[in-house]
Design a protein around this motif. Structure first.
Motif, PDB file in Angstrom:
ATOM      1  N   GLU A  39       0.808  -1.215   0.000  1.00 31.08           N
ATOM      2  CA  GLU A  39       0.000   0.000   0.000  1.00 31.08           C
ATOM      3  C   GLU A  39       0.841   1.266   0.000  1.00 31.08           C
ATOM      4  O   GLU A  39       0.505   2.247  -0.660  1.00 31.08           O
ATOM      5  CB  GLU A  39      -0.927  -0.001   1.220  1.00 31.08           C
ATOM      6  CG  GLU A  39      -2.025  -1.066   1.169  1.00 31.08           C
ATOM      7  CD  GLU A  39      -2.945  -0.972   2.370  1.00 31.08           C
ATOM      8  OE1 GLU A  39      -2.700  -0.102   3.228  1.00 31.08           O
ATOM      9  OE2 GLU A  39      -3.894  -1.768   2.451  1.00 31.08           O
ATOM     10  N   GLU A  40       1.943   1.286   0.720  1.00 25.17           N
ATOM     11  CA  GLU A  40       2.732   2.503   0.848  1.00 25.17           C
ATOM     12  C   GLU A  40       3.839   2.607  -0.196  1.00 25.17           C
ATOM     13  O   GLU A  40       4.185   3.689  -0.645  1.00 25.17           O
ATOM     14  CB  GLU A  40       3.342   2.575   2.252  1.00 25.17           C
ATOM     15  CG  GLU A  40       2.297   2.643   3.370  1.00 25.17           C
ATOM     16  CD  GLU A  40       2.941   2.646   4.737  1.00 25.17           C
ATOM     17  OE1 GLU A  40       4.183   2.586   4.815  1.00 25.17           O
ATOM     18  OE2 GLU A  40       2.192   2.700   5.738  1.00 25.17           O
ATOM     19  N   LYS A  65       6.648 -19.777   3.478  1.00 21.41           N
ATOM     20  CA  LYS A  65       6.338 -19.971   4.894  1.00 21.41           C
ATOM     21  C   LYS A  65       6.170 -18.614   5.568  1.00 21.41           C
ATOM     22  O   LYS A  65       6.964 -17.691   5.359  1.00 21.41           O
ATOM     23  CB  LYS A  65       7.455 -20.761   5.585  1.00 21.41           C
ATOM     24  CG  LYS A  65       7.139 -21.125   7.030  1.00 21.41           C
ATOM     25  CD  LYS A  65       8.207 -22.033   7.608  1.00 21.41           C
ATOM     26  CE  LYS A  65       7.864 -22.459   9.030  1.00 21.41           C
ATOM     27  NZ  LYS A  65       8.889 -23.365   9.595  1.00 21.41           N
ATOM     28  N   ARG A  66       5.118 -18.503   6.352  1.00 18.20           N
ATOM     29  CA  ARG A  66       4.865 -17.264   7.087  1.00 18.20           C
ATOM     30  C   ARG A  66       6.030 -16.998   8.052  1.00 18.20           C
ATOM     31  O   ARG A  66       6.525 -17.914   8.714  1.00 18.20           O
ATOM     32  CB  ARG A  66       3.561 -17.386   7.863  1.00 18.20           C
ATOM     33  CG  ARG A  66       3.107 -16.095   8.532  1.00 18.20           C
ATOM     34  CD  ARG A  66       1.859 -16.353   9.365  1.00 18.20           C
ATOM     35  NE  ARG A  66       0.736 -16.749   8.530  1.00 18.20           N
ATOM     36  CZ  ARG A  66      -0.052 -15.905   7.884  1.00 18.20           C
ATOM     37  NH1 ARG A  66       0.168 -14.598   7.977  1.00 18.20           N
ATOM     38  NH2 ARG A  66      -1.067 -16.347   7.153  1.00 18.20           N
ATOM     39  N   THR A  67       6.490 -15.746   8.102  1.00 15.19           N
ATOM     40  CA  THR A  67       7.576 -15.383   9.002  1.00 15.19           C
ATOM     41  C   THR A  67       7.185 -14.166   9.824  1.00 15.19           C
ATOM     42  O   THR A  67       6.435 -13.298   9.348  1.00 15.19           O
ATOM     43  CB  THR A  67       8.865 -15.062   8.221  1.00 15.19           C
ATOM     44  OG1 THR A  67       8.597 -14.008   7.289  1.00 15.19           O
ATOM     45  CG2 THR A  67       9.365 -16.279   7.456  1.00 15.19           C
ATOM     46  N   GLU A  68       7.714 -14.096  11.014  1.00 17.89           N
ATOM     47  CA  GLU A  68       7.420 -12.961  11.879  1.00 17.89           C
ATOM     48  C   GLU A  68       7.960 -11.677  11.261  1.00 17.89           C
ATOM     49  O   GLU A  68       9.128 -11.605  10.862  1.00 17.89           O
ATOM     50  CB  GLU A  68       8.047 -13.180  13.263  1.00 17.89           C
ATOM     51  CG  GLU A  68       7.675 -12.109  14.279  1.00 17.89           C
ATOM     52  CD  GLU A  68       8.248 -12.395  15.663  1.00 17.89           C
ATOM     53  OE1 GLU A  68       7.954 -11.619  16.584  1.00 17.89           O
ATOM     54  OE2 GLU A  68       8.997 -13.394  15.796  1.00 17.89           O
ATOM     55  N   HIS A  69       7.113 -10.673  11.149  1.00 22.63           N
ATOM     56  CA  HIS A  69       7.462  -9.376  10.566  1.00 22.63           C
ATOM     57  C   HIS A  69       7.846  -9.489   9.084  1.00 22.63           C
ATOM     58  O   HIS A  69       8.448  -8.554   8.541  1.00 22.63           O
ATOM     59  CB  HIS A  69       8.614  -8.718  11.334  1.00 22.63           C
ATOM     60  CG  HIS A  69       8.375  -8.610  12.804  1.00 22.63           C
ATOM     61  ND1 HIS A  69       7.263  -7.984  13.348  1.00 22.63           N
ATOM     62  CD2 HIS A  69       9.096  -9.075  13.864  1.00 22.63           C
ATOM     63  CE1 HIS A  69       7.318  -8.052  14.670  1.00 22.63           C
ATOM     64  NE2 HIS A  69       8.402  -8.711  15.009  1.00 22.63           N
ATOM     65  N   GLY A  70       7.510 -10.586   8.445  1.00 16.87           N
ATOM     66  CA  GLY A  70       7.824 -10.752   7.027  1.00 16.87           C
ATOM     67  C   GLY A  70       6.649 -10.307   6.175  1.00 16.87           C
ATOM     68  O   GLY A  70       5.699 -11.064   5.981  1.00 16.87           O
ATOM     69  N   TYR A  71       6.705  -9.083   5.660  1.00 26.65           N
ATOM     70  CA  TYR A  71       5.548  -8.521   4.976  1.00 26.65           C
ATOM     71  C   TYR A  71       5.120  -9.357   3.775  1.00 26.65           C
ATOM     72  O   TYR A  71       3.955  -9.753   3.657  1.00 26.65           O
ATOM     73  CB  TYR A  71       5.837  -7.092   4.510  1.00 26.65           C
ATOM     74  CG  TYR A  71       4.734  -6.583   3.597  1.00 26.65           C
ATOM     75  CD1 TYR A  71       3.543  -6.093   4.120  1.00 26.65           C
ATOM     76  CD2 TYR A  71       4.865  -6.650   2.203  1.00 26.65           C
ATOM     77  CE1 TYR A  71       2.512  -5.679   3.284  1.00 26.65           C
ATOM     78  CE2 TYR A  71       3.845  -6.233   1.364  1.00 26.65           C
ATOM     79  CZ  TYR A  71       2.674  -5.752   1.913  1.00 26.65           C
ATOM     80  OH  TYR A  71       1.654  -5.359   1.081  1.00 26.65           O
ATOM     81  N   ALA A  72       6.030  -9.617   2.845  1.00 23.43           N
ATOM     82  CA  ALA A  72       5.650 -10.265   1.597  1.00 23.43           C
ATOM     83  C   ALA A  72       5.160 -11.689   1.811  1.00 23.43           C
ATOM     84  O   ALA A  72       4.130 -12.100   1.263  1.00 23.43           O
ATOM     85  CB  ALA A  72       6.827 -10.247   0.620  1.00 23.43           C
ATOM     86  N   SER A  73       5.883 -12.454   2.622  1.00 22.10           N
ATOM     87  CA  SER A  73       5.474 -13.831   2.877  1.00 22.10           C
ATOM     88  C   SER A  73       4.108 -13.878   3.549  1.00 22.10           C
ATOM     89  O   SER A  73       3.241 -14.692   3.190  1.00 22.10           O
ATOM     90  CB  SER A  73       6.513 -14.548   3.744  1.00 22.10           C
ATOM     91  OG  SER A  73       7.744 -14.656   3.059  1.00 22.10           O
TER      92      SER A  73
END
Length: 334
Positions: A39-40, A65-73
């Motif tokens: 968005e930004e 795999k989902r990652t902590e603070h990982g925006y794209a994933s």
């Protein structure tokens, strides 16, 4: 879209090009650079390994795999659905076996299994060597490709050995534990992917088991800071004079080009300024998308975060970081 675990999924891809509506050419162990909406910032670019095999899967696939603070994933895990369209750069990366006539020892931790799966499936489908996979995870529930690994073990009972290491049962991997799991065959090639500390430990275990350091190959994951989808700016030396520079011959995807590389200018910028469609991604010496083979002459690399000793010995260099330092230079980009 395939759900692998509670926090990981596989996206099966097809091209939207009218003339090539299905897959694309890639090699086992390579990755894609995707443009993910933001968005930004309009978009961000991230690299994801192909978990499919060009030799056994009808369509290419990446696993995330989902990652902590990982925006794209996290965005992909939350928003990916059938019909989603994303832009991608061509497949790239050097984490690809250069030979298939030796036993393979594959070691992965967590989502590091992704490029390893591509190599594993290709080896089993098109070659005849034995493959050993040692796969570390927090628990059985976090194993990606669990069903696929079970099916491959049943299909190739004499050629595939899979050993799981679960932190919930055995604690973190240890040098002794890994050394015991590695087959005693000094003629093996090893490919490893995972956190840096895991790969350092694995390398020591492989050397302890008698595997040559030159036969050990690491895949390094580093987030790229630039976004090639928002336009590439070339940086050609301001001191460049017409008809001055190092003569370069570059073979790019089978087509030969000749040009002058201005002083203190990296080869990638020189090629782009000449209108040559050279591959690139991060332009930081991290992703390896611009890797080439140096066949004549010498270059100096300003940075390198992805090529290992084996690739360097084979003449592999990064175009985004290489400045000619010899009278002439010849390179090949596959």
């Amino acid at each position: 879209m395939i759900k692998e675990t509670s926090d990981a999924l596989t996206l099966v891809l097809s091209r939207t090009d009218a003339d090539r509506p299905t897959g694309f050419g890639y090699r086992p162990g390579q990755f894609l650079t995707l443009e993910v909406p933001h968005e930004e910032q309009l978009s961000v670019a991230r690299c994801y390994s192909l978990s499919s095999s060009p030799d056994s899967d009808d369509l290419p696939a990446i696993s995330i795999k989902r990652t902590e603070h990982g925006y794209a994933s996290n965005w992909l895990c939350d928003n990916a659905a059938v019909g989603l369209t994303l832009s991608a750069l061509p497949p790239a990366g050097t984490f690809v076996p250069s030979r298939w006539d030796r036993p393979l020892v594959l070691l992965a931790a967590g989502s590091g299994i992704t490029p390893v799966m591509s190599i594993l499936k290709t080896a089993l489908a098109t070659h005849d060597q034995h493959v050993t996979l040692i796969y570390a995870n927090r628990s059985p529930q976090s194993v990606m490709f669990a069903d696929t690994l079970e099916e491959l073990t049943r299909r190739y009972p004499t050629r595939l050995t899979v050993t799981h290491w679960f932190e919930s049962e055995r604690g973190l991997p240890t040098l002794d534990g890994l050394s015991d799991a590695i087959p005693a065959d000094p003629g093996s090639d090893a490919y490893l992917c995972g956190p840096a500390a895991f790969m350092d430990l694995v390398r020591d275990a492989l050397v302890t088991a008698g595997i040559d350091r030159d036969a050990i190959h690491r895949e390094v994951f580093v987030s790229i800071k630039t976004n090639p989808f928002l336009g590439a700016t070339t940086h050609v030396s301001n001191d460049a004079e017409p008809n001055k520079g190092t003569p370069v011959t570059a073979e790019v995807a089978g087509t030969s080009f000749s040009f002058l590389c201005p002083p203190e200018t990296v080869l990638l910028d020189a090629m782009l300024s000449q209108g040559i469609d050279a591959p690139f991604g991060c332009r930081e010496g991290v992703c390896g998308a611009c890797a080439f083979t140096l066949t004549a002459g010498e270059v100096e690399m300003r940075a390198n975060e992805t090529l290992g000793d084996h690739e360097l010995e084979q003449g592999v260099r990064l175009a985004c970081q290489s400045v000619p330092i010899s009278d002439t230079v010849d390179i090949v980009i596959e």
